[in-house]
Every structure is written in structure tokens, then in C-alpha cells.
Enzyme design. Structure first.
Site, mmCIF file in Angstrom:
data_model
loop_
_atom_site.group_PDB
_atom_site.id
_atom_site.type_symbol
_atom_site.label_atom_id
_atom_site.label_comp_id
_atom_site.label_asym_id
_atom_site.label_seq_id
_atom_site.Cartn_x
_atom_site.Cartn_y
_atom_site.Cartn_z
ATOM 1 N N SER A 191 0.823 -1.210 0.000
ATOM 2 C CA SER A 191 0.000 0.000 0.000
ATOM 3 C C SER A 191 0.857 1.261 0.000
ATOM 4 C CB SER A 191 -0.917 0.025 1.241
ATOM 5 O OG SER A 191 -1.878 -0.994 1.154
ATOM 6 N N SER B 284 -4.340 1.967 2.996
ATOM 7 C CA SER B 284 -4.075 0.650 3.580
ATOM 8 C C SER B 284 -5.091 -0.313 3.006
ATOM 9 C CB SER B 284 -4.195 0.679 5.106
ATOM 10 O OG SER B 284 -4.175 -0.644 5.603
ATOM 11 N N SER C 176 -5.832 -3.426 3.779
ATOM 12 C CA SER C 176 -6.645 -4.075 4.825
ATOM 13 C C SER C 176 -7.385 -3.049 5.659
ATOM 14 C CB SER C 176 -5.741 -4.903 5.742
ATOM 15 O OG SER C 176 -4.820 -4.031 6.392
ATOM 16 N N THR D 175 -3.507 -1.606 9.146
ATOM 17 C CA THR D 175 -2.050 -1.568 9.345
ATOM 18 C C THR D 175 -1.702 -0.506 10.389
ATOM 19 O OG1 THR D 175 -1.643 -2.417 7.155
ATOM 20 C CG2 THR D 175 0.137 -1.140 8.133
ATOM 21 N N ARG E 261 -0.382 -6.130 -2.362
ATOM 22 C CA ARG E 261 0.593 -5.802 -3.414
ATOM 23 C C ARG E 261 0.046 -6.072 -4.810
ATOM 24 N NH1 ARG E 261 1.732 -10.583 -1.098
ATOM 25 N NH2 ARG E 261 2.369 -12.370 -2.366
ATOM 26 N N GLU F 278 8.391 -10.882 -1.802
ATOM 27 C CA GLU F 278 7.093 -11.421 -1.377
ATOM 28 C C GLU F 278 6.565 -12.522 -2.296
ATOM 29 O OE1 GLU F 278 4.233 -8.447 0.340
ATOM 30 O OE2 GLU F 278 5.752 -7.042 -0.339
ATOM 31 N N HIS G 136 28.430 6.641 -5.340
ATOM 32 C CA HIS G 136 29.233 7.304 -4.311
ATOM 33 C C HIS G 136 29.483 6.389 -3.120
ATOM 34 C CE1 HIS G 136 28.957 11.129 -6.491
ATOM 35 N NE2 HIS G 136 27.773 10.653 -6.850
ATOM 36 N N LYS H 59 2.535 -9.726 12.080
ATOM 37 C CA LYS H 59 1.409 -8.875 12.468
ATOM 38 C C LYS H 59 0.636 -9.517 13.625
ATOM 39 C CE LYS H 59 0.677 -6.417 8.094
ATOM 40 N NZ LYS H 59 -0.157 -6.126 6.933
#
Ligand code: F6R
Length: 354
Positions: free
Chosen positions: A59, A100, A102, A105, A152, A238, A254, A348
Site C-alpha cells: 500500500s 491501507s 486491509s 495496518t 501488493r 514477497e 558514491h 502482524k
């Protein structure tokens, strides 16, 4: 590689049908555009001087995409907030997208609460959960994203409505032509990268085959392909369940370039993926060529992959879309189901317990 040309075998591994969802991404994007046309914007958004996008993981990637697209065509600064706390500069003159999938989150909800307290103008983008509930309670504008996706895999729904809203509010250039080009290119790519295209004619399958057993390191360029490089990395993590890393030109010249000096035996198991565009900054183009020359003997392989299209939106989404396909094909070659992300769910759950 034969497995990628055999749908019967694909289906046995890809139990939840991630490949079908990826193939249908162009349709998802056009559905998202239609959905966005009907968002009921609630208040007067005049006087907005900055944007902030709150969101994590699948998200949150829309925040990086939005920043790259918007900052190249408008004076509005865009801040991606990927944590619990809002930066101090987010105030009542900030238009905040709280994203989000769901709606539950915790980092996003924490930043969302702070945005409410500061009187920011907020638009929620979610399929449900607490964010949806609170958006209703506070009378906020919101985009209701269809349920049933992995976050996703709902990128079209989570990202494009933000662009459309900014267009509707006149905060950025009209997006019609950019969106049209993007949808046309994505549709063509969906056919070119489809499982139906045999491996020998399919760039996505070929790249997946070459990344098998390697640690992919994705390099993008600042202000252009950087968010696609991040997306590639996350999708490889994932979907394919492999470690993957990313970095951005010119900054990596760099520091990171020196890291490919020692451990040569070990780094043969890394593959570099350069995300390129014919309109990248001429000095970045030169840097990419020199970097390739300097490090190619130290890594397994260097892949150069090119954006398509003229608009920045089309360029970024075209190269991002290739990565989505590659990640699913690599999952299949690894014989893992691309959909479940057990570690994220477990983490989670453990956090919710404490
Ligand atoms: C899972 C995924 C994750 C989630 C993230 C935030 O497919 O991509 O990165 O997006 O854990 O969850 P949501 O999207 O529900 O806010």
C-alpha cells in the site's frame, strides 16, 4: 523452464492464481480509473500546498510512484510516510492520502490519527478495516477498493485513484493522455509476458530463468525508475521468496559501487538488474554504462531492461510490470506459491498479541 509453458503445472503451484491477477493488471488499472471518477470529494481542497501519502509495503509503493510522477510536473512536494509518525510539516494545508488495503495496518493508522489531529485534508483508500470505519465516522472522502486481493496485487486500485483525484482537483496536469498510453502499453505487455508466450519469446520468463539461484540487486535512477526498482525488490521478496536488494543512481556511485570489490567468489551469486530509459539523465546513462563495465566481472550477470512509452507514468509502470511478471515466474521456478506471505502475517499476529 518448461514449467512456465505448462499451465497445468503452473496452477498446481500458483494455488491462489497470482499469475492471473498479474495478467489482469491492465484491466485492474482501467477499473481503477473508472472507480476514481466516482469518488465523492467532500470538501474544498483549495489552498493545498503539499501532499503526503501514508502507507506501508504494497500500500506504500503508490507513494513512491506518486512522488516521482507528481514532482516532475507540479510544484507540489510529495512526502511518503512509511512509519508511525507524521513529519512536522504535515499540516492543515496538506492533502493526505491514507492508504491501507486491509485498513488495519498499525503504522498507517497511527499516522492517520495524527493527520486527523492536525486538521489535514484526508482521503482514505482502503478495502475495509478500521480505516474504512474511521473514514465513515469522520465523514472523509474515501476510495473503496475491491476486496479479495493481496495488497501488493491491488496496486492499480491503490495508486491510480490518487493521480486521478489530483487531476480532478487541478493540482497536476491532465492525466488523460498519460493514462491512455499507459493502459495501451500495459495491455500489450500483458500479452507479451503472458504464460501463453513460450519462454524463448518471453522476456519475463527469460529474466526469471536467469535470476534463478541468484540474489537480485535492482538499480533504478533517481526521479524515474527508482520506485520501479523498489517494487521489483519487494515483489521478488514477497512473490518469489528470495532476498533482493535495490539502490538508485547516481547515489550508488558514491558508495555501493565500492562494495563490489572484495568477496568476488561470493558476489558471483548476485545478479544486477539495471532499469533503464532512453530519456534518463545523460550523465546517469553514462554512469550506468561505466558502472556496468566496472562491476560486471564481480557479479553473475548484469541485465539491462528498458522502459516503454513517452509519458513518465507509462515508462515507470511498464518496467514495474515486467518485474511483477518476473517475480511470479521466479516463484514458479522456485516451486513456491507466490501468494502467501506467512512471515508478514505471523509478524502482524505477534505484534497484535503484545
Ligand atoms: C502483502 C503486502 C504487504 C502489505 C503491508 C501493509 O501483499 O504487500 O506489504 O501491503 O503489510 O498492509 P496493508 O496493505 O493492508 O496496509
Amino acid at each position: 523452464m518448461e514449467i512456465l509453458d505448462d499451465f497445468g503445472r503452473i496452477e498446481k503451484i500458483d494455488k491462489s492464481g497470482m499469475l492471473r491477477v498479474v495478467e489482469a493488471f491492465p484491466k485492474q488499472c482501467s477499473d481503477a480509473v473508472s472507480l476514481a471518477k466516482h469518488i465523492r470529494l467532500k470538501e474544498d481542497y483549495g489552498g493545498v500546498t503539499r501532499l503526503a501519502v501514508l502507507g506501508m509495503g504494497g500500500s506504500g509503493i503508490g507513494a513512491d510512484l506518486l512522488k516521482t510522477v507528481v514532482e516532475s510536473q507540479s510544484e507540489l512536494p510529495v512526502t511518503a510516510v512509511k512509519g508511525y509518525d507524521l513529519p512536522r510539516h504535515v499540516r492543515s494545508d496538506t492533502l493526505v492520502f491514507a492508504v491501507s488495503y486491509s485498513g488495519d495496518t498499525e503504522e498507517t493508522l497511527s499516522a492517520f490519527t495524527q493527520a486527523l489531529d492536525r486538521g489535514a485534508r484526508i482521503i482514505a483508500i482502503t478495502s475495509g478495516g478500521s480505516l474504512h470505519k474511521q473514514a465513515l465516522e469522520h465523514g472523509l472522502a474515501f476510495v473503496e477498493v475491491p476486496a479479495g486481493y493481496q495488497p501488493r496485487a491491488a496496486l492499480g486500485f491503490l495508486f491510480l485513484p490518487m493521480l486521478m483525484v489530483l487531476d480532478r482537483l487541478g493540482l497536476i496536469d491532465p492525466q488523460k493522455d498519460a493514462i491512455l498510453e499507459t493502459l495501451t502499453i500495459l495491455q500489450a505487455l500483458s500479452e507479451r509476458y503472458s504464460w501463453k508466450q513460450p519462454s524463448e519469446d518471453n522476456l519475463a520468463k527469460r529474466v526469471a530463468g536467469e535470476l534463478l539461484g541468484k540474489v537480485p540487486v535492482i538499480y533504478g535512477s533517481d526521479g524515474l525508475t527508482a520506485p520501479a526498482a523498489l517494487r521489483w525488490k519487494c515483489q521478488l521478496n514477497e512473490n518469489s521468496k528470495v532476498p533482493a536488494f535495490w539502490s538508485v543512481f547516481p547515489e550508488l556511485n558514491h558508495n555501493e559501487i565500492v562494495g563490489w570489490e572484495l568477496l568476488k567468489d561470493f558476489t558471483q551469486d548476485f545478479s544486477l538488474v539495471l532499469l533503464r530509459d532512453r530519456e534518463e539523465h545523460s550523465r546517469v546513462a553514462r554512469r550506468m554504462d561505466i558502472t556496468r563495465e566496472l562491476v560486471s566481472a564481480h557479479v553473475g550477470k548484469v541485465h539491462e531492461l528498458w522502459c516503454e512509452g513517452n509519458y513518465r507514468l507509462a515508462k515507470i509502470l511498464s518496467i514495474l510490470y515486467l518485474g511483477d511478471f518476473v517475480s511470479v515466474y521466479l516463484a514458479l521456478l522456485n516451486k513456491v506459491d507466490p501468494t502467501p506471505v506467512e512471515r508478514i502475517s505471523l509478524l502482524k499476529k505477534r505484534l497484535a498479541e503484545s
